[in-house]
Scaffold this motif. Sequence first.
Motif, PDB file in Angstrom:
ATOM      1  N   SER A 148      28.442  40.666  23.717  1.00 12.93           N
ATOM      2  CA  SER A 148      29.787  41.067  23.258  1.00 12.93           C
ATOM      3  C   SER A 148      30.148  42.429  23.851  1.00 12.93           C
ATOM      4  CB  SER A 148      29.830  41.156  21.729  1.00 12.93           C
ATOM      5  OG  SER A 148      29.540  39.913  21.146  1.00 12.93           O
ATOM      6  N   LEU A 149      29.180  43.339  23.861  1.00 10.57           N
ATOM      7  CA  LEU A 149      29.428  44.685  24.403  1.00 10.57           C
ATOM      8  C   LEU A 149      29.673  44.625  25.920  1.00 10.57           C
ATOM      9  CD1 LEU A 149      26.700  46.431  22.252  1.00 10.57           C
ATOM     10  CD2 LEU A 149      29.139  46.995  22.157  1.00 10.57           C
ATOM     11  N   TYR A 150      28.919  43.810  26.646  1.00 11.63           N
ATOM     12  CA  TYR A 150      29.135  43.666  28.098  1.00 11.63           C
ATOM     13  C   TYR A 150      30.537  43.147  28.380  1.00 11.63           C
ATOM     14  CZ  TYR A 150      24.052  43.973  29.063  1.00 11.63           C
ATOM     15  OH  TYR A 150      22.752  44.365  29.169  1.00 11.63           O
ATOM     16  N   LEU A 151      30.921  42.123  27.622  1.00 14.22           N
ATOM     17  CA  LEU A 151      32.246  41.523  27.827  1.00 14.22           C
ATOM     18  C   LEU A 151      33.346  42.552  27.541  1.00 14.22           C
ATOM     19  CD1 LEU A 151      33.187  38.723  28.646  1.00 14.22           C
ATOM     20  CD2 LEU A 151      33.079  38.034  26.243  1.00 14.22           C
ATOM     21  N   ALA A 152      33.131  43.368  26.528  1.00 18.29           N
ATOM     22  CA  ALA A 152      34.090  44.426  26.200  1.00 18.29           C
ATOM     23  C   ALA A 152      34.225  45.397  27.374  1.00 18.29           C
ATOM     24  CB  ALA A 152      33.644  45.168  24.941  1.00 18.29           C
ATOM     25  N   GLU A 153      33.110  45.816  27.921  1.00 15.48           N
ATOM     26  CA  GLU A 153      33.171  46.771  29.055  1.00 15.48           C
ATOM     27  C   GLU A 153      33.892  46.133  30.242  1.00 15.48           C
ATOM     28  OE1 GLU A 153      31.951  49.861  28.721  1.00 15.48           O
ATOM     29  OE2 GLU A 153      30.375  49.724  27.193  1.00 15.48           O
ATOM     30  N   GLU A 154      33.629  44.862  30.502  1.00 17.44           N
ATOM     31  CA  GLU A 154      34.260  44.162  31.638  1.00 17.44           C
ATOM     32  C   GLU A 154      35.778  44.121  31.501  1.00 17.44           C
ATOM     33  OE1 GLU A 154      30.785  40.906  32.365  1.00 17.44           O
ATOM     34  OE2 GLU A 154      32.814  40.130  32.101  1.00 17.44           O
ATOM     35  N   HIS A 155      36.265  44.126  30.258  1.00 14.42           N
ATOM     36  CA  HIS A 155      37.710  44.063  30.024  1.00 14.42           C
ATOM     37  C   HIS A 155      38.327  45.427  29.747  1.00 14.42           C
ATOM     38  CE1 HIS A 155      36.821  39.835  29.930  1.00 14.42           C
ATOM     39  NE2 HIS A 155      38.118  39.619  30.076  1.00 14.42           N
ATOM     40  N   GLY A 156      37.585  46.489  30.009  1.00 14.33           N
ATOM     41  CA  GLY A 156      38.134  47.841  29.842  1.00 14.33           C
ATOM     42  C   GLY A 156      38.405  48.211  28.397  1.00 14.33           C
ATOM     43  N   ILE A 157      37.740  47.527  27.488  1.00 15.19           N
ATOM     44  CA  ILE A 157      37.929  47.783  26.057  1.00 15.19           C
ATOM     45  C   ILE A 157      37.258  49.108  25.693  1.00 15.19           C
ATOM     46  CG2 ILE A 157      37.065  46.942  23.801  1.00 15.19           C
ATOM     47  CD1 ILE A 157      37.738  44.058  25.079  1.00 15.19           C
ATOM     48  N   ARG A 158      37.966  49.914  24.901  1.00 11.20           N
ATOM     49  CA  ARG A 158      37.415  51.225  24.500  1.00 11.20           C
ATOM     50  C   ARG A 158      37.042  51.267  23.029  1.00 11.20           C
ATOM     51  NH1 ARG A 158      36.957  51.355  29.026  1.00 11.20           N
ATOM     52  NH2 ARG A 158      37.834  52.745  30.614  1.00 11.20           N
ATOM     53  N   SER A 159      37.684  50.405  22.218  1.00 11.63           N
ATOM     54  CA  SER A 159      37.378  50.401  20.781  1.00 11.63           C
ATOM     55  C   SER A 159      37.116  48.968  20.329  1.00 11.63           C
ATOM     56  CB  SER A 159      38.534  51.024  19.988  1.00 11.63           C
ATOM     57  OG  SER A 159      39.748  50.390  20.292  1.00 11.63           O
ATOM     58  N   ILE A 160      36.078  48.812  19.509  1.00  5.69           N
ATOM     59  CA  ILE A 160      35.643  47.459  19.131  1.00  5.69           C
ATOM     60  C   ILE A 160      35.084  47.485  17.712  1.00  5.69           C
ATOM     61  CG2 ILE A 160      33.355  47.837  20.202  1.00  5.69           C
ATOM     62  CD1 ILE A 160      33.399  44.875  21.053  1.00  5.69           C
ATOM     63  N   ALA A 161      35.336  46.407  16.964  1.00  3.49           N
ATOM     64  CA  ALA A 161      34.822  46.304  15.587  1.00  3.49           C
ATOM     65  C   ALA A 161      34.000  45.021  15.456  1.00  3.49           C
ATOM     66  CB  ALA A 161      35.982  46.289  14.596  1.00  3.49           C
ATOM     67  N   PHE A 162      32.801  45.154  14.919  1.00  5.43           N
ATOM     68  CA  PHE A 162      31.893  44.022  14.711  1.00  5.43           C
ATOM     69  C   PHE A 162      31.774  43.703  13.225  1.00  5.43           C
ATOM     70  CE2 PHE A 162      30.177  45.576  18.745  1.00  5.43           C
ATOM     71  CZ  PHE A 162      29.701  44.435  19.384  1.00  5.43           C
ATOM     72  N   PRO A 163      31.682  42.420  12.873  1.00  8.06           N
ATOM     73  CA  PRO A 163      31.258  42.070  11.512  1.00  8.06           C
ATOM     74  C   PRO A 163      29.727  41.994  11.498  1.00  8.06           C
ATOM     75  CG  PRO A 163      31.750  40.065  12.698  1.00  8.06           C
ATOM     76  CD  PRO A 163      31.918  41.218  13.695  1.00  8.06           C
ATOM     77  N   GLY A 164      29.162  41.701  10.353  1.00  9.51           N
ATOM     78  CA  GLY A 164      27.707  41.515  10.257  1.00  9.51           C
ATOM     79  C   GLY A 164      27.349  40.116  10.746  1.00  9.51           C
ATOM     80  N   ILE A 165      27.169  39.997  12.046  1.00  7.39           N
ATOM     81  CA  ILE A 165      26.926  38.680  12.653  1.00  7.39           C
ATOM     82  C   ILE A 165      25.663  38.048  12.030  1.00  7.39           C
ATOM     83  CG2 ILE A 165      26.400  37.477  14.829  1.00  7.39           C
ATOM     84  CD1 ILE A 165      27.824  39.882  16.254  1.00  7.39           C
ATOM     85  N   SER A 166      25.790  36.799  11.647  1.00  8.95           N
ATOM     86  CA  SER A 166      24.694  35.961  11.098  1.00  8.95           C
ATOM     87  C   SER A 166      24.260  36.279   9.671  1.00  8.95           C
ATOM     88  CB  SER A 166      23.440  35.992  11.998  1.00  8.95           C
ATOM     89  OG  SER A 166      23.616  35.203  13.149  1.00  8.95           O
ATOM     90  N   ILE A 167      24.814  37.317   9.040  1.00  8.23           N
ATOM     91  CA  ILE A 167      24.286  37.680   7.705  1.00  8.23           C
ATOM     92  C   ILE A 167      24.962  36.936   6.557  1.00  8.23           C
ATOM     93  CG2 ILE A 167      23.492  39.964   8.452  1.00  8.23           C
ATOM     94  CD1 ILE A 167      25.871  41.132   6.750  1.00  8.23           C
ATOM     95  N   GLY A 168      25.933  36.086   6.879  1.00 10.96           N
ATOM     96  CA  GLY A 168      26.604  35.298   5.839  1.00 10.96           C
ATOM     97  C   GLY A 168      26.032  33.886   5.806  1.00 10.96           C
ATOM     98  N   ALA A 169      26.838  32.923   6.204  1.00  8.53           N
ATOM     99  CA  ALA A 169      26.430  31.511   6.174  1.00  8.53           C
ATOM    100  C   ALA A 169      25.157  31.256   6.971  1.00  8.53           C
ATOM    101  CB  ALA A 169      27.568  30.651   6.731  1.00  8.53           C
ATOM    102  N   TYR A 170      24.903  32.041   8.009  1.00  8.25           N
ATOM    103  CA  TYR A 170      23.732  31.805   8.861  1.00  8.25           C
ATOM    104  C   TYR A 170      22.444  32.414   8.310  1.00  8.25           C
ATOM    105  CZ  TYR A 170      26.373  29.422  12.574  1.00  8.25           C
ATOM    106  OH  TYR A 170      27.119  28.523  13.302  1.00  8.25           O
ATOM    107  N   GLY A 171      22.534  33.153   7.187  1.00  5.81           N
ATOM    108  CA  GLY A 171      21.348  33.505   6.402  1.00  5.81           C
ATOM    109  C   GLY A 171      20.371  34.506   6.973  1.00  5.81           C
ATOM    110  N   PHE A 172      20.755  35.258   7.996  1.00  8.97           N
ATOM    111  CA  PHE A 172      19.841  36.252   8.580  1.00  8.97           C
ATOM    112  C   PHE A 172      19.627  37.369   7.557  1.00  8.97           C
ATOM    113  CE2 PHE A 172      17.918  39.010  11.622  1.00  8.97           C
ATOM    114  CZ  PHE A 172      17.712  38.306  12.803  1.00  8.97           C
ATOM    115  N   PRO A 173      18.367  37.763   7.287  1.00 11.41           N
ATOM    116  CA  PRO A 173      18.145  38.828   6.304  1.00 11.41           C
ATOM    117  C   PRO A 173      18.877  40.116   6.707  1.00 11.41           C
ATOM    118  CG  PRO A 173      16.072  37.761   6.886  1.00 11.41           C
ATOM    119  CD  PRO A 173      17.112  37.242   7.836  1.00 11.41           C
TER     120      PRO A 173
END
Length: 176
Positions: free
Chosen positions: A102-127
């Motif tokens: 996700s971070l690589y793709l952001a850099e490729e598109h000249g993105i300067r600000s980005i917000a992430f959710p807690g990937i996998s910690i909901g339905a996907y059950g990652f501790p």
Amino acid sequence: MDISDILSVTMGDIVEQEVDAIVNAANNSLLGGGGVDGAIHYAAGPQLLEECRTLGGCPTGEARITKGYLLPATWVIHTVGPIWKGGNFMEEKLLTDAYRNSLYLAEEHGIRSIAFPGISIGAYGFPVDRASGLAVGTVIEHLRSGSELEDVRLICFNENAYDSYSKALYEILEHI
Ligand code: AR6
């Protein structure tokens, strides 16, 4: 570069973030779902699903980009975190890959600000405590390797997640 000026952990709703890109915790179909994925599709409007249909899905750990349509964010980066199956199925590597790609793709598109959710910690059950350490560690490693990002937000939707991601950030910053 001071990491704590760039990376933050906050409580909030990702669809309201005024950033260049928000990240979606999607599934392999990229055709929508519940949780944060459902919230992002609802807020972006039906054109987001139309564009997602053209992408042909996304393997776990990879990322794809679309426009943000009705969202305040210009872009949506869709990534697919692993489903937690006990820890012996490359879950940690795949979660790291999801953040990194996700971070690589952001850099490729000249993105300067980005917000992430807690990937996998909901339905996907990652501790949560493992996921938060990996998320913070992966973002910091990326920022220290010549990134153009100026604002990276880890958005938490409940207090338990907030406590875990803030603790991970605090602990990692103390040791660098
Ligand atoms: N803003 C920020 N975080 C949110 C929001 C929101 N609006 N809504 C939920 N969260 P999940 P996963 C938090 O289940 O575990 C979907 O159906 C939520 O509280 O959305 O990666 C996909 O289509 C939790 O902490 O994502 C996949 O099938 C975190 O976001 C599957 O769920 C992630 O929870 C992906 O599961």
